[in-house]
Design a protein around this motif. Structure first.
Motif, PDB file in Angstrom:
ATOM      1  N   THR A   1       0.830  -1.208   0.000  1.00 25.96           N
ATOM      2  CA  THR A   1       0.000   0.000   0.000  1.00 25.96           C
ATOM      3  C   THR A   1       0.865   1.259   0.000  1.00 25.96           C
ATOM      4  O   THR A   1       0.498   2.269  -0.601  1.00 25.96           O
ATOM      5  CB  THR A   1      -1.028   0.010   1.152  1.00 25.96           C
ATOM      6  OG1 THR A   1      -1.964   1.055   0.893  1.00 25.96           O
ATOM      7  CG2 THR A   1      -0.409   0.202   2.501  1.00 25.96           C
ATOM      8  N   ALA A   2       2.028   1.195   0.638  1.00 27.64           N
ATOM      9  CA  ALA A   2       2.938   2.342   0.603  1.00 27.64           C
ATOM     10  C   ALA A   2       3.434   2.573  -0.822  1.00 27.64           C
ATOM     11  O   ALA A   2       3.504   3.721  -1.282  1.00 27.64           O
ATOM     12  CB  ALA A   2       4.116   2.120   1.546  1.00 27.64           C
ATOM     13  N   GLY A   3       3.766   1.497  -1.518  1.00 28.53           N
ATOM     14  CA  GLY A   3       4.194   1.612  -2.916  1.00 28.53           C
ATOM     15  C   GLY A   3       3.100   2.188  -3.799  1.00 28.53           C
ATOM     16  O   GLY A   3       3.355   3.055  -4.649  1.00 28.53           O
ATOM     17  N   LEU A   4       1.863   1.719  -3.593  1.00 30.31           N
ATOM     18  CA  LEU A   4       0.734   2.270  -4.343  1.00 30.31           C
ATOM     19  C   LEU A   4       0.544   3.747  -4.017  1.00 30.31           C
ATOM     20  O   LEU A   4       0.265   4.562  -4.907  1.00 30.31           O
ATOM     21  CB  LEU A   4      -0.544   1.492  -4.024  1.00 30.31           C
ATOM     22  CG  LEU A   4      -0.623   0.072  -4.565  1.00 30.31           C
ATOM     23  CD1 LEU A   4      -1.794  -0.681  -3.932  1.00 30.31           C
ATOM     24  CD2 LEU A   4      -0.742   0.080  -6.080  1.00 30.31           C
ATOM     25  N   GLY A   5       0.722   4.099  -2.743  1.00 32.06           N
ATOM     26  CA  GLY A   5       0.604   5.497  -2.339  1.00 32.06           C
ATOM     27  C   GLY A   5       1.676   6.368  -2.982  1.00 32.06           C
ATOM     28  O   GLY A   5       1.386   7.478  -3.445  1.00 32.06           O
ATOM     29  N   LEU A   6       2.905   5.868  -3.021  1.00 32.75           N
ATOM     30  CA  LEU A   6       3.986   6.627  -3.660  1.00 32.75           C
ATOM     31  C   LEU A   6       3.738   6.793  -5.157  1.00 32.75           C
ATOM     32  O   LEU A   6       3.969   7.868  -5.720  1.00 32.75           O
ATOM     33  CB  LEU A   6       5.327   5.941  -3.416  1.00 32.75           C
ATOM     34  CG  LEU A   6       5.866   6.053  -2.000  1.00 32.75           C
ATOM     35  CD1 LEU A   6       7.143   5.222  -1.842  1.00 32.75           C
ATOM     36  CD2 LEU A   6       6.132   7.508  -1.626  1.00 32.75           C
ATOM     37  N   TYR A   7       3.258   5.730  -5.798  1.00 29.51           N
ATOM     38  CA  TYR A   7       2.913   5.817  -7.221  1.00 29.51           C
ATOM     39  C   TYR A   7       1.807   6.851  -7.421  1.00 29.51           C
ATOM     40  O   TYR A   7       1.866   7.667  -8.336  1.00 29.51           O
ATOM     41  CB  TYR A   7       2.494   4.439  -7.742  1.00 29.51           C
ATOM     42  CG  TYR A   7       2.042   4.436  -9.180  1.00 29.51           C
ATOM     43  CD1 TYR A   7       2.925   4.719 -10.212  1.00 29.51           C
ATOM     44  CD2 TYR A   7       0.718   4.161  -9.513  1.00 29.51           C
ATOM     45  CE1 TYR A   7       2.506   4.723 -11.527  1.00 29.51           C
ATOM     46  CE2 TYR A   7       0.286   4.157 -10.821  1.00 29.51           C
ATOM     47  CZ  TYR A   7       1.180   4.443 -11.827  1.00 29.51           C
ATOM     48  OH  TYR A   7       0.768   4.447 -13.128  1.00 29.51           O
TER      49      TYR A   7
END
Length: 183
Positions: free
Chosen positions: A97-103
């Protein structure tokens, strides 16, 4: 008042209760963190009237996984190694979810191109079948563009806050798993 004679606080008492039941206190803590982020997103959506975009919805699924895993571990109190594995799974979900948030932040800032799923379509039902009408209703539901920043605090959007808090929770979960497996 010194540390040795201070009264135990709520977190001390809760931690002692979890420990007495054989549950690592970090497990429900991580679950509560994800539950708080989910509740906040839903409050912004349903109470604040901020329609989520597709990427906002994607970021919610890993938090749901974390809440379910934490809930199961808290309810079942499995062996320590199983709790360690559960913490590792929670850390991985939080990193997703952090990766999706950064994207998502990259899309909001124009640093990366949004995926095709982020385009807003205004499909209208032709009434051909019930499934077609349902799909049209879903496609026509209020939805924001992934490039729009609906809310921010200190110059950081909701996607950015999700990424920051999720990385912090992932670090705590990974540290808890490491602690269990080192014993």
């Amino acid at each position: 008042m010194t540390m040795s004679n201070r009264r135990p606080g709520l977190t001390d008492r809760l931690g002692a209760r979890f420990t007495a039941r054989g549950i690592e206190p970090v497990v429900p803590f991580i679950g509560a963190g994800s539950l708080s982020l989910l509740a906040g997103a839903l409050a912004f959506q349903y109470l604040g009237g901020l329609a989520p975009c597709v990427m906002c919805l994607w970021q919610r699924w890993p938090h749901l996984v974390v809440v379910l895993v934490a809930g199961a571990v808290t309810a079942l109190a499995p062996a320590r190694r199983v709790q360690g594995a559960a913490l590792a799974v929670m850390a991985l979900a939080l990193l997703v979810t952090a990766g999706l948030g950064l994207y998502h932040v990259g899309v909001e800032q124009g640093w990366v191109t949004a995926s095709a799923a982020c385009t807003i379509s205004g499909a209208s039902p032709d009434g051909a079948t019930d499934i077609a009408a349902l799909r049209a209703a879903i496609a026509g539901a209020p939805r924001a563009a992934c490039t729009d920043i609906a809310w921010s605090l200190l110059g950081i959007s909701m996607a950015g806050w999700n990424a920051l808090i999720s990385v912090l929770l992932a670090g705590i979960a990974a540290g808890g798993a490491r602690h269990i497996f080192k014993r």
